[in-house]
Every structure is written in structure tokens, then in C-alpha cells.
Design an enzyme around this catalytic site. Structure first.
Site, PDB file in Angstrom:
ATOM      1  N   GLY A  55      42.933  51.493  43.015  1.00 26.40           N
ATOM      2  CA  GLY A  55      43.166  52.073  44.333  1.00 26.40           C
ATOM      3  C   GLY A  55      41.938  52.550  45.074  1.00 26.40           C
ATOM      4  O   GLY A  55      42.047  53.170  46.134  1.00 26.40           O
ATOM      5  N   ASP A  74      49.918  44.803  43.518  1.00 17.41           N
ATOM      6  CA  ASP A  74      49.260  44.510  42.247  1.00 17.41           C
ATOM      7  C   ASP A  74      50.301  44.099  41.229  1.00 17.41           C
ATOM      8  O   ASP A  74      51.466  44.490  41.333  1.00 17.41           O
ATOM      9  CB  ASP A  74      48.466  45.712  41.730  1.00 17.41           C
ATOM     10  CG  ASP A  74      47.307  45.279  40.842  1.00 17.41           C
ATOM     11  OD1 ASP A  74      47.563  44.652  39.791  1.00 17.41           O
ATOM     12  OD2 ASP A  74      46.142  45.536  41.197  1.00 17.41           O
ATOM     13  N   LYS A 153      37.055  38.624  47.031  1.00 16.80           N
ATOM     14  CA  LYS A 153      36.076  38.357  45.975  1.00 16.80           C
ATOM     15  C   LYS A 153      36.172  36.895  45.549  1.00 16.80           C
ATOM     16  O   LYS A 153      37.261  36.339  45.419  1.00 16.80           O
ATOM     17  CB  LYS A 153      36.342  39.246  44.759  1.00 16.80           C
ATOM     18  CG  LYS A 153      35.392  38.975  43.589  1.00 16.80           C
ATOM     19  CD  LYS A 153      35.808  39.747  42.354  1.00 16.80           C
ATOM     20  CE  LYS A 153      35.468  41.203  42.480  1.00 16.80           C
ATOM     21  NZ  LYS A 153      35.744  41.956  41.227  1.00 16.80           N
TER      22      LYS A 153
END
Length: 204
Positions: A55, A74, A153
Site C-alpha cells: 500500500g 491485489d 513496472k
């Protein structure tokens, strides 16, 4: 945890700074540096954070935007943060995408610090990360507002070229950036895609 790992963490500047600032992980500084360079978080924005646990990126969003609307996703349960809608699910599964569609929210920013469990086999890890990024792009292309932004990413490798080509279908500007907070030995880098071009998504 190995004593060597704990020792190296304590020596790490960003680990120490994250503890001091109250962030849940040192990854917070990666988003801080990305936002400083590319200004992807602005007042009034609605934000979707994929692979959100623990988080820390949400904490950065909340510190950067006054009363943001945040949805976090998630595969593992994330410890609650105030004023965050959390959905537990797998970003690679159609079921998760359907849940996001049902929210009826068009987001200004999609964030993804997703990464696979690494094996140490570079080519395999790169391929697995590329699969995750493909899922992230699919989600972003479904839920972003026109002119919205994506931060994700990726791992350095041959797959970057294909990812860039896929992103060009949906975004007007694409940048690759490795924040200072990324560990030097890590093969991670980040793609910042700006100016989402609304397109009709094909469904299987």
C-alpha cells in the site's frame, strides 16, 4: 529472513527514509520520483492501483492528491487504508476486469508495481513480467479516461520493444525511466505512458 538481508535493508537509504516517513515500503520513493519527473498525479484524479499491497504507492497518492478516489487491486489481501476501495483479484483473469467494469469508474491514472515471483532465471522472469504488463495494458485500455496516464513496472530485456509497440496503440507519449530508488542491481524499470487514446477494445 536471512540476517544478511536484514542488515542490507537497514543500510539502504530509502528503507530508512520509508520507516521515518511512515510508508509501508521503500517502493513509495519510486512513485515519488516518477511523479516528480512526469507529474502523473494531479488534484481531482481518480486512481487505480494494481498489485497494490502493501500500500505504499497508495500512501503517496493520498499525500499528493487531496481526497483522491482510489481503487486498489491485489491477489492478496491488503491491510486497510482509509478511503480506499479494495478488490481482491488476479489481474490476469477476466473476472477481475469484469469487476472493474462494474464499478463504472473511468480513471485518470492506472498504476502498476506488479512483478512476478522471480526465479533467478533472467529470461523466464522477463517473460513472466511481460505477461503481467500485457494484462495491465489491457486493464488500462478498458478503464482509463481519454488523455489518462499509465505507470507500470517492466523488466529490462527484449520484451520492451514489443511492450512499447503495444502501448503505441493506446498512448500518445511513452517514456522509460528508472527511478533512483530502484536498486542498482535490479532489472526493473518503469514505463510512463501519457495521453490515452480511447479505442474500441476487442473482446474474445
Amino acid at each position: 529472513m536471512p540476517k544478511e538481508w536484514i542488515k542490507s535493508q537497514k543500510k539502504d537509504k530509502y528503507y530508512r527514509e520509508s520507516k521515518k516517513a511512515g510508508f509501508r515500503s521503500r517502493a513509495a520513493f519510486k512513485l515519488i520520483q516518477i511523479n516528480k519527473k512526469f507529474r502523473i498525479l494531479k488534484q481531482g484524479y481518480k486512481v487505480l492501483d494494481l498489485c497494490s499491497a502493501p500500500g505504499s504507492w497508495i500512501q503517496v497518492v493520498q499525500a499528493s492528491i487531496e481526497n483522491p478516489e482510489i481503487v486498489a487491486v491485489d491477489i492478496v489481501r491488503m491491510k486497510d487504508l482509509p478511503d480506499v476501495t479494495f478488490i481482491q483479484g488476479d489481474i490476469t483473469q477476466e473476472e477481475l476486469l469484469e469487476k472493474l467494469k462494474k464499478l463504472g469508474i473511468k480513471f485518470d491514472v492506472v498504476l502498476s508495481d506488479c512483478a512476478p515471483k522471480t526465479t533467478g532465471i533472467r529470461s523466464l522472469d522477463q517473460a513472466r513480467q511481460a505477461e503481467l504488463v500485457t494484462s495491465v495494458i489491457k486493464i488500462a485500455a478498458t478503464v482509463l479516461k481519454p488523455k489518462g496516464n499509465l505507470v507500470a513496472k517492466i523488466f529490462e530485456g527484449s520484451e520492451i520493444k514489443e511492450i512499447k509497440q503495444e502501448l503505441k496503440k493506446y498512448f500518445s507519449k511513452i517514456y522509460f525511466y528508472k527511478p533512483e530508488a530502484s536498486r542498482k542491481h535490479s532489472m526493473e524499470t518503469y514505463v510512463v505512458a501519457k495521453g490515452f487514446k480511447e479505442v474500441n477494445m476487442k473482446t474474445d
